[in-house]
Design a protein around this motif. Structure first.
Motif, mmCIF file in Angstrom:
data_model
loop_
_atom_site.group_PDB
_atom_site.id
_atom_site.type_symbol
_atom_site.label_atom_id
_atom_site.label_comp_id
_atom_site.label_asym_id
_atom_site.label_seq_id
_atom_site.Cartn_x
_atom_site.Cartn_y
_atom_site.Cartn_z
ATOM 1 N N ALA A 112 1.000 -1.342 0.145
ATOM 2 C CA ALA A 112 0.105 -0.112 -0.070
ATOM 3 C C ALA A 112 0.795 1.286 -0.023
ATOM 4 C CB ALA A 112 -0.937 -0.003 1.324
ATOM 5 N N ILE A 113 0.964 2.101 -1.126
ATOM 6 C CA ILE A 113 1.430 3.218 -1.319
ATOM 7 C C ILE A 113 0.644 4.409 -1.111
ATOM 8 C CG2 ILE A 113 3.275 4.469 -2.867
ATOM 9 C CD1 ILE A 113 3.815 1.812 -4.012
ATOM 10 N N ASN A 114 1.124 5.300 -0.188
ATOM 11 C CA ASN A 114 0.049 6.481 0.007
ATOM 12 C C ASN A 114 -1.282 5.934 0.194
ATOM 13 O OD1 ASN A 114 2.469 8.159 -0.846
ATOM 14 N ND2 ASN A 114 1.887 8.327 -2.739
ATOM 15 N N PRO A 115 -1.563 5.391 1.301
ATOM 16 C CA PRO A 115 -2.855 4.737 1.467
ATOM 17 C C PRO A 115 -3.746 5.963 2.296
ATOM 18 C CG PRO A 115 -1.113 3.859 3.175
ATOM 19 C CD PRO A 115 -0.504 4.431 2.261
ATOM 20 N N ARG A 116 -4.908 5.768 2.087
ATOM 21 C CA ARG A 116 -6.046 6.627 2.727
ATOM 22 C C ARG A 116 -7.168 5.810 3.230
ATOM 23 N NH1 ARG A 116 -7.633 10.042 -1.679
ATOM 24 N NH2 ARG A 116 -9.264 10.583 -0.314
ATOM 25 N N ILE A 117 -7.641 6.078 4.259
ATOM 26 C CA ILE A 117 -8.969 5.501 4.762
ATOM 27 C C ILE A 117 -10.000 6.421 4.443
ATOM 28 C CG2 ILE A 117 -10.265 4.536 6.697
ATOM 29 C CD1 ILE A 117 -7.827 3.624 8.053
ATOM 30 N N VAL A 150 -10.750 1.861 1.670
ATOM 31 C CA VAL A 150 -9.553 2.317 1.573
ATOM 32 C C VAL A 150 -9.054 2.752 -0.069
ATOM 33 C CG1 VAL A 150 -8.569 1.288 3.648
ATOM 34 C CG2 VAL A 150 -8.189 0.113 1.330
ATOM 35 N N LYS A 151 -8.239 3.683 -0.185
ATOM 36 C CA LYS A 151 -7.853 3.663 -1.539
ATOM 37 C C LYS A 151 -6.135 3.770 -1.244
ATOM 38 C CE LYS A 151 -10.941 7.015 -3.639
ATOM 39 N NZ LYS A 151 -10.853 8.335 -4.358
ATOM 40 N N TYR A 152 -5.247 3.433 -2.296
ATOM 41 C CA TYR A 152 -3.904 3.015 -2.410
ATOM 42 C C TYR A 152 -3.327 2.937 -3.590
ATOM 43 C CZ TYR A 152 -4.478 -1.763 -1.695
ATOM 44 O OH TYR A 152 -5.014 -3.118 -1.495
ATOM 45 N N ILE A 153 -2.180 2.962 -3.686
ATOM 46 C CA ILE A 153 -1.355 2.446 -4.909
ATOM 47 C C ILE A 153 -0.673 1.090 -4.737
ATOM 48 C CG2 ILE A 153 0.282 3.188 -6.766
ATOM 49 C CD1 ILE A 153 -0.288 5.858 -6.045
ATOM 50 N N ASP A 154 -0.890 0.171 -5.268
ATOM 51 C CA ASP A 154 -0.471 -1.022 -5.228
ATOM 52 C C ASP A 154 1.021 -1.250 -5.724
ATOM 53 O OD1 ASP A 154 -0.630 -1.813 -7.786
ATOM 54 O OD2 ASP A 154 -2.270 -3.539 -7.580
ATOM 55 N N GLN A 155 1.707 -2.497 -5.605
ATOM 56 C CA GLN A 155 2.924 -2.602 -6.039
ATOM 57 C C GLN A 155 3.234 -2.501 -7.429
ATOM 58 O OE1 GLN A 155 1.126 -4.737 -4.448
ATOM 59 N NE2 GLN A 155 1.323 -6.886 -5.185
ATOM 60 N N ASN A 156 1.979 -2.570 -8.317
ATOM 61 C CA ASN A 156 2.176 -2.336 -9.754
ATOM 62 C C ASN A 156 1.827 -1.033 -10.215
ATOM 63 O OD1 ASN A 156 2.701 -5.419 -10.051
ATOM 64 N ND2 ASN A 156 0.609 -5.750 -9.592
ATOM 65 N N GLY A 157 1.550 -0.192 -9.117
ATOM 66 C CA GLY A 157 1.446 1.302 -9.888
ATOM 67 C C GLY A 157 -0.189 1.368 -10.107
ATOM 68 N N LYS A 158 -1.011 0.314 -9.675
ATOM 69 C CA LYS A 158 -2.563 0.441 -10.005
ATOM 70 C C LYS A 158 -2.906 1.016 -8.949
ATOM 71 C CE LYS A 158 -6.187 -2.952 -10.453
ATOM 72 N NZ LYS A 158 -6.600 -4.146 -9.983
ATOM 73 N N LYS A 159 -4.101 1.778 -9.026
ATOM 74 C CA LYS A 159 -4.804 2.591 -8.086
ATOM 75 C C LYS A 159 -5.978 1.380 -7.555
ATOM 76 C CE LYS A 159 -4.209 7.447 -9.552
ATOM 77 N NZ LYS A 159 -4.779 8.467 -10.058
ATOM 78 N N VAL A 160 -6.107 1.479 -6.199
ATOM 79 C CA VAL A 160 -6.798 0.355 -5.444
ATOM 80 C C VAL A 160 -7.805 0.988 -4.748
ATOM 81 C CG1 VAL A 160 -6.988 -1.761 -4.037
ATOM 82 C CG2 VAL A 160 -4.991 -1.499 -5.621
ATOM 83 N N LYS A 161 -9.109 0.542 -4.928
ATOM 84 C CA LYS A 161 -10.327 1.151 -3.813
ATOM 85 C C LYS A 161 -10.787 -0.333 -3.319
ATOM 86 C CE LYS A 161 -14.168 4.190 -3.538
ATOM 87 N NZ LYS A 161 -14.894 5.321 -4.223
ATOM 88 N N GLN A 162 -10.684 -0.415 -2.216
ATOM 89 C CA GLN A 162 -11.123 -1.506 -1.540
ATOM 90 C C GLN A 162 -11.966 -1.545 -0.089
ATOM 91 O OE1 GLN A 162 -9.991 -4.829 -2.960
ATOM 92 N NE2 GLN A 162 -11.463 -5.732 -1.863
ATOM 93 N N LYS A 163 -12.856 -2.346 0.158
ATOM 94 C CA LYS A 163 -13.231 -2.379 1.494
ATOM 95 C C LYS A 163 -12.699 -3.722 2.125
ATOM 96 C CE LYS A 163 -17.880 -2.136 3.601
ATOM 97 N NZ LYS A 163 -19.423 -1.905 3.615
ATOM 98 N N PHE A 164 -12.388 -3.575 3.398
ATOM 99 C CA PHE A 164 -11.833 -4.451 4.367
ATOM 100 C C PHE A 164 -12.373 -4.480 5.578
ATOM 101 C CE2 PHE A 164 -7.546 -3.218 1.996
ATOM 102 C CZ PHE A 164 -7.611 -4.188 1.228
#
Length: 196
Positions: A112-117, A150-164
């Motif tokens: 998780a790069i530059n993550p935000r809740i 949450v929002k973050y950038i993953d190890q592949n540079g892809k923007k991720v929006k996810q619910k955990f």
């Protein structure tokens, strides 16, 4: 002589712009590059100051130093038998952490790069036996949201929006791991959120 000084200044300026990391951070990253890093402990005053400092965003995510940071974090997490680890725990105050995706069958590790809740439950749960590599030999119950978006950038540079989701150690507690590591990049520890 002036030309040489000017050339050295330009060289230093442009090479420092390519990396988001300071000289001291690079020393941590490349010292024994294929080995785990030392985990900072709250019991050490100097370590504690770093662990209690809020981290900065990574501006250039296509960066070999960032790749080395991820590698170093992974080696350290595996060596220490953790389910997550944040960059401040190895002395680098950057908004990067690794966490196990217990919500997936293969239970992979994600970056998780530059993550935000961006949102969370109103309800708090008391997560049992929270522990931390930076708080040696102690466990406690911590207040956590039962779910987070949450929002973050993953190890592949892809923007991720996810619910955990949170929960107990016997089920999927990916949301708890994420919150725990997110706290680290904000200078907080689970011991700041103790519940009964």
């Amino acid at each position: 002589m002036k030309k040489i000084a000017y050339f050295l200044f330009l060289l230093l300026f442009f090479t420092s712009c390519k990396s988001a990391f300071s000289v001291s951070e690079k020393k941590i990253l490349y010292s024994e590059a294929d080995s785990p890093a030392k985990v900072l402990k709250i019991t050490n005053k100097k370590d504690s100051l770093i662990l209690r400092t809020s981290s900065k965003n990574i501006k250039n995510i296509k960066n070999e130093d960032l790749s080395q940071l991820v590698k170093k974090l992974y080696l350290t997490m595996v060596t220490e038998d953790g389910v997550g680890i944040a960059a401040p725990q190895i002395g680098i105050n950057r908004n990067v952490f690794l966490f196990y995706r217990l919500d997936q069958d293969e239970k992979s590790v994600e970056v998780a790069i530059n993550p935000r809740i961006i949102s969370h439950s109103k309800e708090l749960i008391c997560f049992q036996n929270d522990g931390c590599l930076s708080v040696p030999g102690k466990y406690g119950n911590s207040k956590r949201y039962s779910w987070i978006k949450v929002k973050y950038i993953d190890q592949n540079g892809k923007k991720v929006k996810q619910k955990f989701y949170g929960g107990t150690r016997s089920g999927d507690y990916t949301g708890i791991i994420f919150q725990h590591e997110f706290d680290h990049i904000n200078g907080k520890l689970y011991i700041d959120k103790i519940c009964n």
